[in-house]
Design a protein around this motif. Sequence first.
Motif, short mmCIF file in Angstrom:
data_model
loop_
_atom_site.label_atom_id
_atom_site.label_comp_id
_atom_site.label_asym_id
_atom_site.label_seq_id
_atom_site.Cartn_x
_atom_site.Cartn_y
_atom_site.Cartn_z
N GLU B 13 0.85 -1.21 0.00
CA GLU B 13 0.00 0.00 0.00
C GLU B 13 0.88 1.25 0.00
OE1 GLU B 13 -3.38 0.25 2.74
OE2 GLU B 13 -3.06 -1.89 3.02
N ASP B 14 0.66 2.08 -1.03
CA ASP B 14 1.50 3.27 -1.20
C ASP B 14 1.40 4.24 -0.02
OD1 ASP B 14 2.56 2.47 -3.57
OD2 ASP B 14 1.04 3.47 -4.79
N GLU B 15 0.16 4.47 0.43
CA GLU B 15 -0.03 5.51 1.46
C GLU B 15 0.66 5.12 2.77
OE1 GLU B 15 -0.93 7.80 -0.15
OE2 GLU B 15 -2.20 6.91 -1.67
N ILE B 16 0.45 3.88 3.18
CA ILE B 16 1.03 3.43 4.44
C ILE B 16 2.56 3.37 4.32
CG2 ILE B 16 0.88 0.92 4.14
CD1 ILE B 16 -0.21 0.82 6.98
N TYR B 18 4.38 5.27 2.44
CA TYR B 18 4.90 6.63 2.45
C TYR B 18 5.09 7.11 3.90
CZ TYR B 18 5.69 11.47 1.21
OH TYR B 18 6.26 12.72 1.06
N VAL B 19 4.06 6.86 4.72
CA VAL B 19 4.12 7.31 6.12
C VAL B 19 5.25 6.60 6.87
CG1 VAL B 19 2.85 7.42 8.30
CG2 VAL B 19 1.66 7.83 6.18
N PHE B 22 8.60 7.90 5.60
CA PHE B 22 8.79 9.26 6.10
C PHE B 22 9.26 9.23 7.56
CE2 PHE B 22 7.23 13.08 8.19
CZ PHE B 22 7.65 14.08 7.34
N MET B 23 8.56 8.39 8.35
CA MET B 23 8.85 8.31 9.77
C MET B 23 10.26 7.74 10.02
SD MET B 23 6.46 6.16 12.27
CE MET B 23 7.20 4.59 11.99
N ARG B 26 13.02 10.15 9.06
CA ARG B 26 13.16 11.18 10.11
C ARG B 26 14.02 10.68 11.27
NH1 ARG B 26 9.05 15.40 11.46
NH2 ARG B 26 9.29 14.80 13.63
N PRO B 109 -4.36 -0.87 12.10
CA PRO B 109 -3.64 0.39 12.22
C PRO B 109 -2.67 0.39 13.41
CG PRO B 109 -5.90 0.65 12.97
CD PRO B 109 -5.79 -0.72 12.41
N PHE B 110 -1.56 1.10 13.27
CA PHE B 110 -0.55 1.08 14.33
C PHE B 110 -0.26 2.49 14.82
CE2 PHE B 110 1.61 1.48 10.27
CZ PHE B 110 2.48 2.53 10.49
N GLN B 111 0.33 2.54 16.02
CA GLN B 111 0.75 3.84 16.55
C GLN B 111 2.18 4.09 16.08
OE1 GLN B 111 0.20 5.07 20.51
NE2 GLN B 111 -1.50 3.67 20.87
N PRO B 112 2.45 5.22 15.44
CA PRO B 112 3.80 5.48 14.93
C PRO B 112 4.87 5.32 16.01
CG PRO B 112 2.28 7.15 14.13
CD PRO B 112 1.52 6.31 15.08
#
Lengths: 355, 124
Positions: B13-16, B18-19, B22-23, B26, B109-112
Amino acid sequence: MSELVSFFYLEGLERLILEVLAFLIFSGSLFIITLTLLLRYLRSIEHKRKTAFLKRWRMILAKSIFESPHNLPKLKRREIFWFLHLWNHHHQSLKGEKIQNLNDIIYKLKLERVILKMLKSIYTRKKIIAIISMGHLRNESAWSDLEKQAQSDNSFISLMAIRSLCKISVDRAIPFFLSLLVERDDYPFPIVNNLMKEIGSKYISRPLVQLLENGGESEVSSLMKYFHHVYQVDAEQTIRRILMNSCDQEVIARCIKYSNNPKDLDSILKHSKDSFWPIRMQVGAAIGRVGNMQNLPTLLTLIDDEVWWVRYRSAQALLKLPDLENNELGVVTTQLVSAKGKSAVQQVMLEREHF
Amino acid sequence: MSDKKTILLVEDEDEISYVIEFMLKREGYTVTRAKDGKEALDLVKNINPPSLILLDIMLPFHDGFEILSTVRKMDIWKEVPVIMLSAKSMEGDVTRAIDQGADDYINKPFQPEELKSRIRRYIK
């Protein structure tokens, strides 16, 4: 060749008709080619716009999870649907306190009113994305609109709206959800089941039991298939009451399936000769859970049953009976009347050895 | 030094993705992403082992279990910690993944923050 030559010698009306036809074919083809090129051009522009949009907003949304969003670019009207799609995707992939930052973006862009308007859209895809968005926003002001959507004839829209209502306030949404569940027979079982799983037995168990306690035969039949979401501690009394009073065979079979108390054994055994085989199968399985050696004759009759499932589950129950030693099993098996019954016992014994 | 902080992310999944990318960037990690099972197996055969693998279970072409078992059979990759990413409704798969040699799992879903701390546990 001679036909082609003869065309040039045509005169008058025939020639005119052919010329008009040729012109129509040529201009029609030209129109289709131009239209195709135009559509491809528009599609490529749309694709470029979407790519630019995703590049800009993916970064903003990802950043917003770690720091409060500020200096947001203006969202164009045509980008709203794309934005909500992307925004909801983030909500579905992530959880935790920082998700609130995603909601802040909606308020900073003043999109909450736009979403409310989309809830009333005649286009299903807009309506659905608005319903999902309102759930993620947990915005109470959308409650009555979502309730209306929950009453939609379209079961998918209805269930999506219920899901969003549960996200806004689960305690307030559950009684409404269960009342709809009784009325609607068009809800697909797997979707409702998943929704209940998502909400959790913590919220579902008590209200479901209360409704079963106070409900009539029709309520009980519609809700019993979700009984596995009820906590055991809440279930016992209700199961007992329904088992005593219900005439619905599906309901009786489910009640026996969920019975786990030896006190209910007498009520269960009453159904051992029922004409509906799933009931006989559940009686057999229940003897394995809560029965004893005194129930052996009933169990042997069930192992000799005409239906394979009844024989198989009852044979499994036989091996679970307390106080039945392995060496006694051979003697017990000789009491079976049919070859099919003996074969069922052999099968479960082999399964026990090998698995 | 950079090899020590490389993460292979296998997520379709592209969106997940990407996040997560990104994380992790960082946090200073270098991230290599595979979009599907085929790409993941290609990477496993052609790149140096990363410090950790974040592996989704449901993938096109080859699922997470297949990739996990390939990784565990390869001498230079078998010690790489693997964290499985699984959908909450597929919790049964988690037991299977742990049995096959996954080190940890995280539900979507997960907590970053939770994902970051799990990764930190394996990459010191």
